[in-house]
Write a protein that holds these residues in place. Structure first.
Motif, PDB file in Angstrom:
ATOM      1  N   ILE A  61       0.832  -1.201   0.000  1.00  0.00           N
ATOM      2  CA  ILE A  61       0.000   0.000   0.000  1.00  0.00           C
ATOM      3  C   ILE A  61       0.866   1.250   0.000  1.00  0.00           C
ATOM      4  O   ILE A  61       0.644   2.203  -0.759  1.00  0.00           O
ATOM      5  CB  ILE A  61      -0.960  -0.018   1.201  1.00  0.00           C
ATOM      6  CG1 ILE A  61      -2.071  -1.060   0.969  1.00  0.00           C
ATOM      7  CG2 ILE A  61      -1.563   1.362   1.458  1.00  0.00           C
ATOM      8  CD1 ILE A  61      -2.959  -1.301   2.165  1.00  0.00           C
ATOM      9  N   VAL A  62       1.886   1.252   0.845  1.00  0.00           N
ATOM     10  CA  VAL A  62       2.783   2.407   0.929  1.00  0.00           C
ATOM     11  C   VAL A  62       3.577   2.570  -0.371  1.00  0.00           C
ATOM     12  O   VAL A  62       3.696   3.679  -0.911  1.00  0.00           O
ATOM     13  CB  VAL A  62       3.728   2.264   2.135  1.00  0.00           C
ATOM     14  CG1 VAL A  62       4.787   3.368   2.139  1.00  0.00           C
ATOM     15  CG2 VAL A  62       2.932   2.308   3.441  1.00  0.00           C
ATOM     16  N   LEU A  63       4.119   1.471  -0.891  1.00  0.00           N
ATOM     17  CA  LEU A  63       4.921   1.551  -2.113  1.00  0.00           C
ATOM     18  C   LEU A  63       4.088   1.995  -3.307  1.00  0.00           C
ATOM     19  O   LEU A  63       4.553   2.786  -4.143  1.00  0.00           O
ATOM     20  CB  LEU A  63       5.562   0.192  -2.396  1.00  0.00           C
ATOM     21  CG  LEU A  63       6.631  -0.266  -1.395  1.00  0.00           C
ATOM     22  CD1 LEU A  63       7.098  -1.675  -1.735  1.00  0.00           C
ATOM     23  CD2 LEU A  63       7.820   0.696  -1.369  1.00  0.00           C
ATOM     24  N   ALA A  64       2.859   1.504  -3.405  1.00  0.00           N
ATOM     25  CA  ALA A  64       1.992   1.915  -4.510  1.00  0.00           C
ATOM     26  C   ALA A  64       1.729   3.413  -4.454  1.00  0.00           C
ATOM     27  O   ALA A  64       1.656   4.090  -5.491  1.00  0.00           O
ATOM     28  CB  ALA A  64       0.681   1.137  -4.467  1.00  0.00           C
ATOM     29  N   ASP A  65       1.595   3.948  -3.254  1.00  0.00           N
ATOM     30  CA  ASP A  65       1.333   5.383  -3.132  1.00  0.00           C
ATOM     31  C   ASP A  65       2.590   6.199  -3.414  1.00  0.00           C
ATOM     32  O   ASP A  65       2.499   7.282  -3.994  1.00  0.00           O
ATOM     33  CB  ASP A  65       0.795   5.698  -1.734  1.00  0.00           C
ATOM     34  CG  ASP A  65      -0.067   6.944  -1.738  1.00  0.00           C
ATOM     35  OD1 ASP A  65      -0.962   7.046  -2.609  1.00  0.00           O
ATOM     36  OD2 ASP A  65       0.135   7.821  -0.884  1.00  0.00           O
ATOM     37  N   ARG A  88      10.889  -7.496  -3.209  1.00  0.00           N
ATOM     38  CA  ARG A  88       9.922  -8.601  -3.322  1.00  0.00           C
ATOM     39  C   ARG A  88       8.506  -8.065  -3.499  1.00  0.00           C
ATOM     40  O   ARG A  88       7.740  -8.550  -4.340  1.00  0.00           O
ATOM     41  CB  ARG A  88      10.002  -9.471  -2.068  1.00  0.00           C
ATOM     42  CG  ARG A  88       9.056 -10.677  -2.075  1.00  0.00           C
ATOM     43  CD  ARG A  88       9.281 -11.546  -0.850  1.00  0.00           C
ATOM     44  NE  ARG A  88       8.647 -11.001   0.330  1.00  0.00           N
ATOM     45  CZ  ARG A  88       7.429 -11.348   0.762  1.00  0.00           C
ATOM     46  NH1 ARG A  88       6.708 -12.228   0.073  1.00  0.00           N
ATOM     47  NH2 ARG A  88       6.939 -10.819   1.869  1.00  0.00           N
ATOM     48  N   VAL A  89       8.158  -7.072  -2.720  1.00  0.00           N
ATOM     49  CA  VAL A  89       6.803  -6.520  -2.790  1.00  0.00           C
ATOM     50  C   VAL A  89       6.605  -5.752  -4.087  1.00  0.00           C
ATOM     51  O   VAL A  89       5.534  -5.821  -4.708  1.00  0.00           O
ATOM     52  CB  VAL A  89       6.526  -5.641  -1.553  1.00  0.00           C
ATOM     53  CG1 VAL A  89       5.184  -4.932  -1.694  1.00  0.00           C
ATOM     54  CG2 VAL A  89       6.557  -6.488  -0.288  1.00  0.00           C
ATOM     55  N   ARG A  90       7.619  -5.042  -4.533  1.00  0.00           N
ATOM     56  CA  ARG A  90       7.499  -4.330  -5.815  1.00  0.00           C
ATOM     57  C   ARG A  90       7.281  -5.316  -6.958  1.00  0.00           C
ATOM     58  O   ARG A  90       6.531  -5.026  -7.897  1.00  0.00           O
ATOM     59  CB  ARG A  90       8.755  -3.499  -6.073  1.00  0.00           C
ATOM     60  CG  ARG A  90       8.794  -2.180  -5.306  1.00  0.00           C
ATOM     61  CD  ARG A  90       9.727  -1.190  -5.959  1.00  0.00           C
ATOM     62  NE  ARG A  90       9.780   0.062  -5.231  1.00  0.00           N
ATOM     63  CZ  ARG A  90       8.867   1.013  -5.305  1.00  0.00           C
ATOM     64  NH1 ARG A  90       7.800   0.823  -6.071  1.00  0.00           N
ATOM     65  NH2 ARG A  90       8.993   2.126  -4.617  1.00  0.00           N
ATOM     66  N   ALA A  91       7.925  -6.460  -6.896  1.00  0.00           N
ATOM     67  CA  ALA A  91       7.731  -7.480  -7.935  1.00  0.00           C
ATOM     68  C   ALA A  91       6.285  -7.969  -7.941  1.00  0.00           C
ATOM     69  O   ALA A  91       5.690  -8.185  -9.008  1.00  0.00           O
ATOM     70  CB  ALA A  91       8.693  -8.643  -7.712  1.00  0.00           C
ATOM     71  N   ALA A  92       5.704  -8.144  -6.749  1.00  0.00           N
ATOM     72  CA  ALA A  92       4.305  -8.574  -6.661  1.00  0.00           C
ATOM     73  C   ALA A  92       3.368  -7.499  -7.206  1.00  0.00           C
ATOM     74  O   ALA A  92       2.375  -7.804  -7.878  1.00  0.00           O
ATOM     75  CB  ALA A  92       3.958  -8.902  -5.211  1.00  0.00           C
ATOM     76  N   LEU A  93       3.670  -6.237  -6.940  1.00  0.00           N
ATOM     77  CA  LEU A  93       2.859  -5.144  -7.480  1.00  0.00           C
ATOM     78  C   LEU A  93       2.936  -5.112  -9.002  1.00  0.00           C
ATOM     79  O   LEU A  93       1.930  -4.939  -9.688  1.00  0.00           O
ATOM     80  CB  LEU A  93       3.335  -3.804  -6.904  1.00  0.00           C
ATOM     81  CG  LEU A  93       2.947  -3.507  -5.457  1.00  0.00           C
ATOM     82  CD1 LEU A  93       3.702  -2.278  -4.953  1.00  0.00           C
ATOM     83  CD2 LEU A  93       1.451  -3.297  -5.323  1.00  0.00           C
ATOM     84  N   ALA A  94       4.142  -5.291  -9.532  1.00  0.00           N
ATOM     85  CA  ALA A  94       4.311  -5.292 -10.988  1.00  0.00           C
ATOM     86  C   ALA A  94       3.534  -6.439 -11.618  1.00  0.00           C
ATOM     87  O   ALA A  94       2.896  -6.271 -12.668  1.00  0.00           O
ATOM     88  CB  ALA A  94       5.796  -5.390 -11.335  1.00  0.00           C
ATOM     89  N   ALA A 107       0.871  -7.696 -10.549  1.00  0.00           N
ATOM     90  CA  ALA A 107      -0.556  -7.374 -10.463  1.00  0.00           C
ATOM     91  C   ALA A 107      -0.951  -6.218 -11.385  1.00  0.00           C
ATOM     92  O   ALA A 107      -2.114  -5.813 -11.413  1.00  0.00           O
ATOM     93  CB  ALA A 107      -0.924  -7.046  -9.019  1.00  0.00           C
ATOM     94  N   GLY A 108       0.023  -5.673 -12.096  1.00  0.00           N
ATOM     95  CA  GLY A 108      -0.277  -4.587 -13.032  1.00  0.00           C
ATOM     96  C   GLY A 108      -0.228  -3.208 -12.423  1.00  0.00           C
ATOM     97  O   GLY A 108      -0.706  -2.247 -13.026  1.00  0.00           O
ATOM     98  N   ILE A 109       0.364  -3.073 -11.233  1.00  0.00           N
ATOM     99  CA  ILE A 109       0.453  -1.750 -10.610  1.00  0.00           C
ATOM    100  C   ILE A 109       1.887  -1.467 -10.170  1.00  0.00           C
ATOM    101  O   ILE A 109       2.122  -0.797  -9.170  1.00  0.00           O
ATOM    102  CB  ILE A 109      -0.506  -1.610  -9.404  1.00  0.00           C
ATOM    103  CG1 ILE A 109      -0.372  -2.793  -8.435  1.00  0.00           C
ATOM    104  CG2 ILE A 109      -1.927  -1.472  -9.866  1.00  0.00           C
ATOM    105  CD1 ILE A 109      -1.229  -2.637  -7.201  1.00  0.00           C
ATOM    106  N   GLY A 110       2.837  -1.954 -10.947  1.00  0.00           N
ATOM    107  CA  GLY A 110       4.235  -1.715 -10.636  1.00  0.00           C
ATOM    108  C   GLY A 110       4.788  -0.536 -11.396  1.00  0.00           C
ATOM    109  O   GLY A 110       4.059   0.311 -11.914  1.00  0.00           O
ATOM    110  N   ALA A 111       6.117  -0.500 -11.505  1.00  0.00           N
ATOM    111  CA  ALA A 111       6.800   0.630 -12.139  1.00  0.00           C
ATOM    112  C   ALA A 111       6.399   0.782 -13.602  1.00  0.00           C
ATOM    113  O   ALA A 111       6.282   1.896 -14.113  1.00  0.00           O
ATOM    114  CB  ALA A 111       8.312   0.450 -12.010  1.00  0.00           C
TER     115      ALA A 111
END
Length: 257
Positions: free
Chosen positions: A97-101, A234-240, A242-246
């Protein structure tokens, strides 16, 4: 009757299109000239409408700014909807949540400055109830995501049982760290004056210190930089995934340009 309904529907669509035009151009003006450079009369002229027409949509300049913020908030909040369902432990999902923001703020710096300005007492008081409510409603998916992750952490035993604080109250802690650090990072020169750099690295370490203090499992030592970086990656990879990464952030930047 059908003709009347068709006319009403057409008028509604025209009004919505006109309001969208005003918001689009206001957002562009904010990016070009800054918040204080936005003038209602110039905006109306840019859109080739009378100033009175603009005021038929927005009671004040503050209402217009709230409408711009609400539209961006809906885009911001959309990325939070999928986070509670990520295949990560609950602590990692809170970090997500924090990284996405952080990623959203990186490509939308004008948004955070706008929000800082809007919620100052003198400005917020001049935003109409309807526009204020719309802005708060736009942000609802964010608080829902935070509350859902805290609730699941308690249900699974990742967090000790509640004593006083509810899920939303506990979620306020890491979210306040996030918003507070963004406020500091956006105040030009403030952190530099104290020789503090890399504010978001500090945010993530403080985040882990808070969650470890709450005994949120799995524990992570905030004084272990390599472990903190590895968990962030690791969490950034999971966000990516899911289609909401870098990559998504770069696509949003390209689309906006």
């Amino acid at each position: 009757m059908l003709d009347h309904m068709s006319t009403e529907d057409r008028r509604r669509r025209e009004r919505e299109a006109r309001e969208a035009l005003f918001i689009d151009r206001a957002h562009a003006r904010i990016r070009e000239d800054g918040l204080l450079g936005l003038q209602m009369s110039k905006l109306a002229a840019d859109c080739e409408y009378a100033t009175g027409t603009l005021y038929q949509h927005f009671e004040s300049r503050e209402d217009l700014l709230a409408a711009v913020a609400a539209r961006s908030t809906r885009k911001r909040a959309a990325r939070f909807r999928v986070i509670p369902g990520l295949d990560l432990d609950t602590r990692a999902r809170m970090l997500a949540i924090v990284l996405a923001d952080i990623d959203f703020a990186a490509v939308n710096p004008d948004y955070h400055r706008l929000m800082q300005y809007l919620v100052t007492e003198v400005v917020w008081a001049n935003v109409s109830v309807a526009r204020r409510t719309a802005l708060l409603e736009a942000a609802r998916p964010i608080s829902e995501a935070v509350g859902a992750v805290v609730s699941e952490a308690r249900a699974h035993g990742d967090l000790p049982p509640a004593r006083e604080m509810g899920a939303e109250e506990m979620g306020l802690g890491p979210w306040a760290l996030n918003v507070g650090m963004q406020d500091l990072a956006n105040a030009q020169g403030l952190l530099d004056a104290y020789d503090i750099h890399r504010p978001y690295d500090h945010l993530i370490r403080h985040f882990h210190a808070l969650l470890t203090g709450w005994r949120w499992e799995p524990c992570l030592d905030p004084d272990d930089p390599a472990r903190v970086r590895a968990e962030t990656d690791r969490v950034r990879a999971a966000l990516a995934a899911a289609g909401i990464g870098a990559d998504t952030v770069e696509c949003e930047r390209t689309a906006a340009d």
